[in-house]
Motif scaffolding. Structure first.
Motif, PDB file in Angstrom:
ATOM      1  N   GLY A   1      -4.173  -6.321   5.275  1.00 55.67           N
ATOM      2  CA  GLY A   1      -4.633  -4.998   4.844  1.00 55.67           C
ATOM      3  C   GLY A   1      -4.778  -4.043   6.024  1.00 55.67           C
TER       4      GLY A   1
ATOM      5  N   SER B   1     -11.592   2.746  -2.723  1.00 55.38           N
ATOM      6  CA  SER B   1     -11.610   1.324  -2.406  1.00 55.38           C
ATOM      7  C   SER B   1     -12.708   0.598  -3.159  1.00 55.38           C
ATOM      8  CB  SER B   1     -11.844   1.144  -0.904  1.00 55.38           C
ATOM      9  OG  SER B   1     -12.056  -0.207  -0.588  1.00 55.38           O
TER      10      SER B   1
ATOM     11  N   VAL C   1      -2.766  -0.466   6.286  1.00 55.18           N
ATOM     12  CA  VAL C   1      -3.474   0.809   6.426  1.00 55.18           C
ATOM     13  C   VAL C   1      -3.143   1.452   7.765  1.00 55.18           C
ATOM     14  CG1 VAL C   1      -5.753   1.889   6.578  1.00 55.18           C
ATOM     15  CG2 VAL C   1      -5.306   0.167   4.814  1.00 55.18           C
TER      16      VAL C   1
ATOM     17  N   ALA D   1       0.862  -1.181   0.000  1.00 56.66           N
ATOM     18  CA  ALA D   1       0.000   0.000   0.000  1.00 56.66           C
ATOM     19  C   ALA D   1       0.897   1.228   0.000  1.00 56.66           C
ATOM     20  CB  ALA D   1      -0.903   0.010   1.232  1.00 56.66           C
TER      21      ALA D   1
ATOM     22  N   ILE E   1      -4.380   7.498   0.255  1.00 54.16           N
ATOM     23  CA  ILE E   1      -3.912   6.117   0.311  1.00 54.16           C
ATOM     24  C   ILE E   1      -4.358   5.422  -0.962  1.00 54.16           C
ATOM     25  CG2 ILE E   1      -4.155   3.892   1.483  1.00 54.16           C
ATOM     26  CD1 ILE E   1      -4.433   5.425   4.111  1.00 54.16           C
ATOM     27  N   GLU E   2      -3.420   4.753  -1.606  1.00 53.61           N
ATOM     28  CA  GLU E   2      -3.717   4.059  -2.852  1.00 53.61           C
ATOM     29  C   GLU E   2      -3.074   2.683  -2.865  1.00 53.61           C
ATOM     30  OE1 GLU E   2      -2.701   6.287  -6.314  1.00 53.61           O
ATOM     31  OE2 GLU E   2      -4.184   7.815  -5.912  1.00 53.61           O
ATOM     32  N   ASP E   3      -3.542   1.876  -3.787  1.00 51.26           N
ATOM     33  CA  ASP E   3      -2.931   0.582  -4.097  1.00 51.26           C
ATOM     34  C   ASP E   3      -2.798  -0.326  -2.883  1.00 51.26           C
ATOM     35  OD1 ASP E   3      -2.689   1.432  -6.730  1.00 51.26           O
ATOM     36  OD2 ASP E   3      -0.702   2.277  -6.379  1.00 51.26           O
ATOM     37  N   VAL E   4      -3.847  -0.404  -2.076  1.00 47.92           N
ATOM     38  CA  VAL E   4      -3.860  -1.379  -0.989  1.00 47.92           C
ATOM     39  C   VAL E   4      -4.231  -2.717  -1.630  1.00 47.92           C
ATOM     40  CG1 VAL E   4      -4.865  -2.059   1.219  1.00 47.92           C
ATOM     41  CG2 VAL E   4      -4.571   0.377   0.671  1.00 47.92           C
TER      42      VAL E   4
END
Length: 125
Positions: free
Chosen positions: A73, A96, A77, A42, A58-61
């Motif tokens: 996850g 998301s 995060v 992430a 926040i991106e690409d989790v």
């Protein structure tokens, strides 16, 4: 990885990616490994708003399908939110799929309806 079969970088690519993030102290990438196997990743991108305060996205989790629903996850995060807090971010947003909704609500994220997106592929006014 379950959500992106094209995202299979090797160890060298991980280090190159992380070095790029390291140059900008408002960005951070998180990787979760077990026995040299990437379980998830992430990232957060931070920027200074014109109205004041730092804002993060926040991106690409992404978590490997075999390790979903096992807390990976949540740990990723949580790490990025601690980073945002330690760097005095005022707000953090993320995009998301419905699959991640439970995790994000647990952290206090609220669903907002005023989100717009445009693909940039030969933009013209």
């Amino acid at each position: 990885l379950s959500q992106s079969n094209n995202f299979m970088p090797n160890g060298r690519q991980y280090s190159e990616l992380y070095e790029k993030f390291e140059k900008d102290k408002m960005n951070e990438a998180a990787f979760c490994f077990f026995d040299d196997e990437l379980l998830g990743c992430a990232c957060i991108f931070g920027y200074q708003r014109l109205q004041g305060g730092l804002f993060g996205i926040i991106e690409d989790v992404v978590v490997a399908s075999d390790f979903q629903n096992q807390g990976v996850g949540t740990k990723l995060v949580g790490y990025l939110l601690r980073f945002a807090c330690e760097h005095n971010f005022k707000r953090v947003a993320l995009v998301s799929s419905p699959a991640g909704e439970k995790i994000y609500k647990k952290f206090g994220f609220r669903i907002r309806e005023n989100y717009f997106e445009k693909r940039i592929d030969g933009f013209a006014i």
